[in-house]
Design a protein around this motif. Structure first.
Motif, PDB file in Angstrom:
ATOM      1  N   LYS A 265       0.838  -1.212   0.000  1.00  0.00           N
ATOM      2  CA  LYS A 265       0.000   0.000   0.000  1.00  0.00           C
ATOM      3  C   LYS A 265       0.869   1.257   0.000  1.00  0.00           C
ATOM      4  N   GLN A 266       2.035   1.163   0.658  1.00  0.00           N
ATOM      5  CA  GLN A 266       2.958   2.306   0.692  1.00  0.00           C
ATOM      6  C   GLN A 266       4.039   2.156  -0.376  1.00  0.00           C
ATOM      7  N   HIS A 267       3.779   1.340  -1.383  1.00  0.00           N
ATOM      8  CA  HIS A 267       4.772   1.050  -2.426  1.00  0.00           C
ATOM      9  C   HIS A 267       6.065   0.543  -1.817  1.00  0.00           C
ATOM     10  N   ARG A 268       5.918  -0.317  -0.853  1.00  0.00           N
ATOM     11  CA  ARG A 268       7.088  -0.945  -0.269  1.00  0.00           C
ATOM     12  C   ARG A 268       6.977  -2.444  -0.480  1.00  0.00           C
ATOM     13  N   PHE A 269       8.096  -3.091  -0.543  1.00  0.00           N
ATOM     14  CA  PHE A 269       8.096  -4.538  -0.651  1.00  0.00           C
ATOM     15  C   PHE A 269       8.799  -5.088   0.561  1.00  0.00           C
ATOM     16  N   THR A 270       8.102  -5.952   1.277  1.00  0.00           N
ATOM     17  CA  THR A 270       8.675  -6.490   2.492  1.00  0.00           C
ATOM     18  C   THR A 270       8.972  -7.968   2.286  1.00  0.00           C
ATOM     19  N   PHE A 271      10.199  -8.322   2.496  1.00  0.00           N
ATOM     20  CA  PHE A 271      10.601  -9.715   2.326  1.00  0.00           C
ATOM     21  C   PHE A 271      11.109 -10.249   3.646  1.00  0.00           C
ATOM     22  N   GLU A 272      10.786 -11.490   3.912  1.00  0.00           N
ATOM     23  CA  GLU A 272      11.284 -12.123   5.119  1.00  0.00           C
ATOM     24  C   GLU A 272      11.797 -13.483   4.698  1.00  0.00           C
ATOM     25  N   LEU A 273      13.089 -13.596   4.485  1.00  0.00           N
ATOM     26  CA  LEU A 273      13.673 -14.827   3.946  1.00  0.00           C
ATOM     27  C   LEU A 273      12.873 -15.282   2.723  1.00  0.00           C
ATOM     28  N   THR A 274      12.520 -14.321   1.899  1.00  0.00           N
ATOM     29  CA  THR A 274      11.723 -14.628   0.721  1.00  0.00           C
ATOM     30  C   THR A 274      12.652 -15.065  -0.403  1.00  0.00           C
ATOM     31  N   SER A 275      12.341 -16.200  -1.021  1.00  0.00           N
ATOM     32  CA  SER A 275      13.232 -16.710  -2.060  1.00  0.00           C
ATOM     33  C   SER A 275      13.006 -15.969  -3.372  1.00  0.00           C
ATOM     34  N   LEU A 276      14.022 -16.018  -4.213  1.00  0.00           N
ATOM     35  CA  LEU A 276      13.901 -15.375  -5.517  1.00  0.00           C
ATOM     36  C   LEU A 276      12.741 -15.986  -6.301  1.00  0.00           C
ATOM     37  N   ARG A 277      12.480 -17.263  -6.054  1.00  0.00           N
ATOM     38  CA  ARG A 277      11.376 -17.941  -6.737  1.00  0.00           C
ATOM     39  C   ARG A 277      10.048 -17.276  -6.389  1.00  0.00           C
ATOM     40  N   GLU A 278       9.867 -17.007  -5.086  1.00  0.00           N
ATOM     41  CA  GLU A 278       8.623 -16.358  -4.658  1.00  0.00           C
ATOM     42  C   GLU A 278       8.524 -14.934  -5.196  1.00  0.00           C
ATOM     43  N   ILE A 279       9.682 -14.262  -5.233  1.00  0.00           N
ATOM     44  CA  ILE A 279       9.678 -12.896  -5.758  1.00  0.00           C
ATOM     45  C   ILE A 279       9.298 -12.921  -7.239  1.00  0.00           C
ATOM     46  N   ALA A 280       9.789 -13.947  -7.951  1.00  0.00           N
ATOM     47  CA  ALA A 280       9.432 -14.090  -9.356  1.00  0.00           C
ATOM     48  C   ALA A 280       7.921 -14.291  -9.510  1.00  0.00           C
ATOM     49  N   ASP A 281       7.338 -15.111  -8.641  1.00  0.00           N
ATOM     50  CA  ASP A 281       5.880 -15.301  -8.663  1.00  0.00           C
ATOM     51  C   ASP A 281       5.162 -13.972  -8.483  1.00  0.00           C
ATOM     52  N   MET A 282       5.674 -13.204  -7.494  1.00  0.00           N
ATOM     53  CA  MET A 282       5.044 -11.924  -7.195  1.00  0.00           C
ATOM     54  C   MET A 282       5.132 -10.978  -8.390  1.00  0.00           C
ATOM     55  N   LEU A 283       6.321 -10.960  -9.028  1.00  0.00           N
ATOM     56  CA  LEU A 283       6.496 -10.083 -10.192  1.00  0.00           C
ATOM     57  C   LEU A 283       5.562 -10.498 -11.334  1.00  0.00           C
ATOM     58  N   HIS A 284       5.357 -11.787 -11.424  1.00  0.00           N
ATOM     59  CA  HIS A 284       4.446 -12.306 -12.447  1.00  0.00           C
ATOM     60  C   HIS A 284       3.012 -11.858 -12.163  1.00  0.00           C
ATOM     61  N   GLU A 285       2.612 -12.008 -10.881  1.00  0.00           N
ATOM     62  CA  GLU A 285       1.234 -11.686 -10.511  1.00  0.00           C
ATOM     63  C   GLU A 285       0.961 -10.186 -10.571  1.00  0.00           C
ATOM     64  N   TYR A 287       2.939  -7.644 -12.022  1.00  0.00           N
ATOM     65  CA  TYR A 287       3.351  -6.862 -13.195  1.00  0.00           C
ATOM     66  C   TYR A 287       3.226  -7.629 -14.506  1.00  0.00           C
ATOM     67  N   GLY A 288       2.768  -8.882 -14.423  1.00  0.00           N
ATOM     68  CA  GLY A 288       2.576  -9.659 -15.651  1.00  0.00           C
ATOM     69  C   GLY A 288       3.873 -10.047 -16.344  1.00  0.00           C
ATOM     70  N   LEU A 289       4.972 -10.085 -15.586  1.00  0.00           N
ATOM     71  CA  LEU A 289       6.255 -10.431 -16.196  1.00  0.00           C
ATOM     72  C   LEU A 289       6.432 -11.943 -16.269  1.00  0.00           C
ATOM     73  N   GLN A 290       7.095 -12.405 -17.335  1.00  0.00           N
ATOM     74  CA  GLN A 290       7.456 -13.827 -17.436  1.00  0.00           C
ATOM     75  C   GLN A 290       8.887 -13.944 -16.956  1.00  0.00           C
ATOM     76  N   ILE A 291       9.112 -14.600 -15.837  1.00  0.00           N
ATOM     77  CA  ILE A 291      10.439 -14.620 -15.241  1.00  0.00           C
ATOM     78  C   ILE A 291      11.106 -15.972 -15.448  1.00  0.00           C
ATOM     79  N   THR A 292      12.346 -15.950 -15.859  1.00  0.00           N
ATOM     80  CA  THR A 292      13.124 -17.183 -15.941  1.00  0.00           C
ATOM     81  C   THR A 292      14.307 -17.034 -14.999  1.00  0.00           C
ATOM     82  N   ILE A 293      14.536 -18.077 -14.196  1.00  0.00           N
ATOM     83  CA  ILE A 293      15.696 -18.062 -13.309  1.00  0.00           C
ATOM     84  C   ILE A 293      16.631 -19.153 -13.795  1.00  0.00           C
TER      85      ILE A 293
END
Lengths: 338, 216
Positions: A265-285, A287-293
């Protein structure tokens, strides 16, 4: 032994005023199966003569009735009306619909519902007709009836009148600040995975996307129900995080920072031992990005902390910087490499 | 125990066909009659009658365990909800009264135990018919002793402590509000609450092992 236990003895027993021997006698008396009905009968009578509080059964009945009747409709496509005289309403709705013909039936969604949608990378706040605030995260949609929280009457017919439920349907992610109404009307969030969140005046975040469904409660109380499965409603307390995984299992854990789940809500992203995989999911959901790791090891690396970012590029830069990795972006395709 | 299990099952027709009272050798008394008549018309009328007759005393009874009005009402509401939602009301053995009181007491007891001992019993499991079968004189007495001990414990709290506890629980007031109203420091209110809960916890510590024995 039986004859020493009578109503007076049992009343004294309920009040905690019997001798140990009398108590023993009561216990023996209870061993007789028939006496159990008697026991509850007298307990009821005793309780009535010693009430500890007053309670309005009518309100409670209406609430339970509308919950039961309302939920049986959830599985059907248009969950329009939740109330007791459901048959009559449907009859009325059906005849009106027939009259207006198939054409208007096609547009009934537009006629009956208000829908708020956000695109990729967009957040939006709306105030519902009852004064409750909802902030939608990116790529989400919220649908609610036009008569939401209000009463509309046509002569003897009432739409949404006696029903004490305000219902919204959520796909995606949203933060709610629900206004408590004087008539105790409940507020229910329906999610596509069948998890229903019933609110009693409260602040909480609902996350309901393909990978899982989560609810975090900041203050007040909410109740979770899964009407498709026969599960008892689950009562959440502030700080609780409830998760519904893909197998349909509901789990509850404590979280120290319930507000973190609404930091978007404050344009902040809060991560707590969040894996890059989960961040990729979030970016997909979001911003509609297709992420490849590139490889699994990379996908398992984690980030912790709270960071400001206004758009997808800022998030990408941030992640790359924190993990000391590279990324390339072509349109909507993003690849992370070592 | 065998008798207890066998008895209601022996002639299920009598129990399950309340719609024709002539069949029944009037084991069902007073209110139950009204309730069953109402259920014969529609589940709605049945539940309306159940609420009218039993909601208030059930809440009052639950309150003896949980000491919070809202929680008591929620617990009782959930029991009704479950009975309705699962369709269990069609085949209630014993009487509705027995069913409701047994379920509410079970739930209220577990709620308080979990709250005071910090446990979290998974909420999904309580099958009331099973619960009724597993009920023994000892469990009934156990429940009765629990609410009586709670009452005694609260009565024996120092007056100020008792007052703070009841304002916080029964009236559902915030610690700060209580401090303001009684002219106390917030810390004092918190200390009173901690003390009250400490005392109440003792009711369960003495009870827990016994209770588990009975269950298994």
């Amino acid at each position: 032994m039986e004859n020493i236990v009578n109503k007076t003895v049992l009343f004294d027993y309920f009040s905690g005023r019997v001798s140990p021997l009398q108590k023993k006698a009561v216990e023996q008396w209870l061993a007789e199966p028939d006496n159990r009905e008697r026991y509850y009968e007298w307990l009821h009578e005793w309780e009535l003569s010693q009430l500890q509080m007053d309670a309005n059964w009518q309100i409670a009945f209406d609430k339970v009735a509308s919950d039961v009747v309302g939920q049986s409709l959830v599985d059907e496509p248009p969950p329009l009306v939740r109330q007791r005289r459901i048959g009559q309403i449907w009859l009325a709705v059906a005849s009106v619909l027939l009259f207006l013909g198939f054409g208007s039936w096609l547009f009934r969604d537009k006629l009956l519902y208000e829908t708020v949608q956000t695109g990729f990378g967009e957040t939006r706040s709306v105030t519902l007709p009852d004064g409750s605030e909802v902030t939608l995260n990116a790529n989400s949609s919220l649908r609610y009836a036009r008569w939401f929280g209000r009463q509309i009457s046509f002569g003897q017919w009432t739409l949404g009148g006696k029903q004490r439920v305000r219902t919204v349907e959520l796909i995606g992610e949203a933060d709610f600040s629900v206004r408590h109404l004087p008539d105790q009307q409940r507020f229910v969030v329906l999610t596509p995975k069948g998890l229903n969140v019933t609110v009693l005046g409260t602040q909480f975040t609902v996350f309901s996307r393909e990978r899982n469904t989560r609810v975090v409660l900041r203050s007040g109380r909410v109740q979770l129900t899964l009407p498709r499965v026969h599960q008892r409603p689950l009562l959440m307390k502030p700080g609780d995080l409830a998760t519904l995984d893909r197998k349909g299992q509901l789990a509850l854990v404590k979280t120290v920072h319930p507000e973190a789940m609404a930091s978007w809500k404050q344009h902040r992203f809060t991560f707590e031992l969040t894996s890059l995989r989960e961040i990729a999911d979030m970016l997909h959901e979001n911003y509609g990005l297709q992420i490849t790791i590139k490889h699994d090891q990379l996908a398992d690396r984690t980030i912790s902390g709270s960071f400001p970012a206004r758009d997808a590029n800022e998030v990408l830069q941030l992640v790359a910087q924190l993990l000391q990795i590279n990324y390339s972006r072509e349109d909507n395709r993003v690849t992370f490499t070592d | 125990m065998n008798e207890a299990e066998g008895l209601p099952l022996q002639n299920p027709e009598n129990r399950l066909r309340p719609l024709h009272p002539t069949d029944t050798p009037v084991a069902i008394v007073d209110n139950e009659h009204i309730v069953r008549k109402a259920f014969a018309n529609s589940p709605e009328q049945g539940f309306e009658t159940l609420f009218r007759l039993y909601y208030r005393p059930l809440c009052s009874h639950a309150l003896r365990f949980v000491y919070t009005r809202e929680v008591a009402e929620d617990l009782v509401g959930e029991v009704f909800y479950q009975l309705w939602k699962t369709g269990g009301y069609v085949a209630v053995q014993y009487t509705y009264r027995t069913y409701l009181y047994a379920a509410v007491r079970h739930r209220a007891f577990n709620y308080l135990r979990d709250e005071l001992t910090g446990n979290r019993t998974p909420v999904s499991l309580d099958n009331v018919p099973e619960l009724l079968l597993s009920e023994t004189p000892q469990t009934l007495v156990e429940y009765d002793e629990t609410y009586q001990r709670l009452e005694k414990t609260i009565q024996e709290l120092p007056p100020q402590c008792q007052r703070v506890f009841l304002m916080s629980r029964f009236e559902n007031r915030k610690n700060q509000e209580i401090a303001d109203e009684l002219g106390l420091a917030l810390k004092t209110v918190e200390a009173h609450m901690a003390r009250a809960l400490q005392q109440l916890r003792k009711v369960f510590i003495g009870l827990a092992p016994l209770f588990f024995l009975v269950i298994h």
